[in-house]
Motif scaffolding. Structure first.
Motif, PDB file in Angstrom:
ATOM      1  N   TYR A 122      11.344   6.555  -2.337  1.00 15.12           N
ATOM      2  CA  TYR A 122      11.072   5.802  -1.465  1.00 15.12           C
ATOM      3  C   TYR A 122      11.451   4.289  -1.649  1.00 15.12           C
ATOM      4  O   TYR A 122      10.955   3.488  -1.069  1.00 15.12           O
ATOM      5  N   ARG A 159       2.937  -0.356  -0.314  1.00 12.55           N
ATOM      6  CA  ARG A 159       2.590   0.585   0.672  1.00 12.55           C
ATOM      7  C   ARG A 159       1.110   0.898   0.444  1.00 12.55           C
ATOM      8  O   ARG A 159       0.583   1.076  -0.481  1.00 12.55           O
ATOM      9  N   TRP A 188      -3.033  -0.705  -1.878  1.00  9.77           N
ATOM     10  CA  TRP A 188      -1.819  -0.524  -1.921  1.00  9.77           C
ATOM     11  C   TRP A 188      -1.363  -0.013  -3.028  1.00  9.77           C
ATOM     12  O   TRP A 188      -2.086  -0.012  -4.221  1.00  9.77           O
TER      13      TRP A 188
END
Length: 156
Positions: A144, A152, A134
């Motif tokens: 983002y 993410r 991640w």
């Protein structure tokens, strides 16, 4: 396109940092985190040298599941970049030690070059193979961000 950008961000964090926080679990079930300097091999293998008698090494010998965080702690609050991993860690096998010792020693000019023989005794060479990856996306990220920090997935 977004995934490619996040993958590049994660790779940049790995390349920019010398230390990773290695999380292990002891036989008492309690977590233990220790910083180790590391050499990456791509984004899914991370090498470090440690005494086999250190707590984290003993934990790895008993429980190979580890977690890793790589980040720069010197940046101002709110500007962090980090990557996180779940991984399996173990001693580097003897038949891979020569090549891995060369790779490990190649990253840092200030680090003495360790031979395979030197990594078979007081220090041993370990490798964590990432199983999940991640990258941190800060809440204030201009592209983002969602107002809250989030992880993410990368290299999925």
């Amino acid at each position: 396109m977004i995934q490619e950008i996040l993958d590049r961000r994660a790779a940049a964090v790995i390349e920019a940092n010398k230390y990773m926080a290695l999380g292990t679990v002891g036989d008492d079930g309690l977590p233990w985190v220790t910083p180790v300097y590391f050499t990456p091999d791509g984004h899914d293998r991370f090498y470090w040298a440690s005494s086999p008698n250190s707590l984290h090494s003993r934990n790895v010998a008993e429980r190979p599941d580890v977690s890793i965080a790589i980040f720069d702690s010197t940046v101002p609050i709110g500007e962090a970049s980090a990557v996180y991993f779940r991984a399996q860690a173990a001693l580097v096998p003897d038949d891979e030690l020569e090549a891995c010792a060369t790779l490990f020693s190649s990253r840092y000019a200030e680090l003495r070059a360790y031979t395979a023989d030197q990594l078979r005794d007081e220090l041993r060479l370990y490798c964590a193979r990432a199983t999940e990856h991640w990258v941190l996306v800060t809440g204030g990220d201009p592209e983002y961000g969602t107002g809250r920090d989030s992880r993410r997935p990368v290299w999925a």
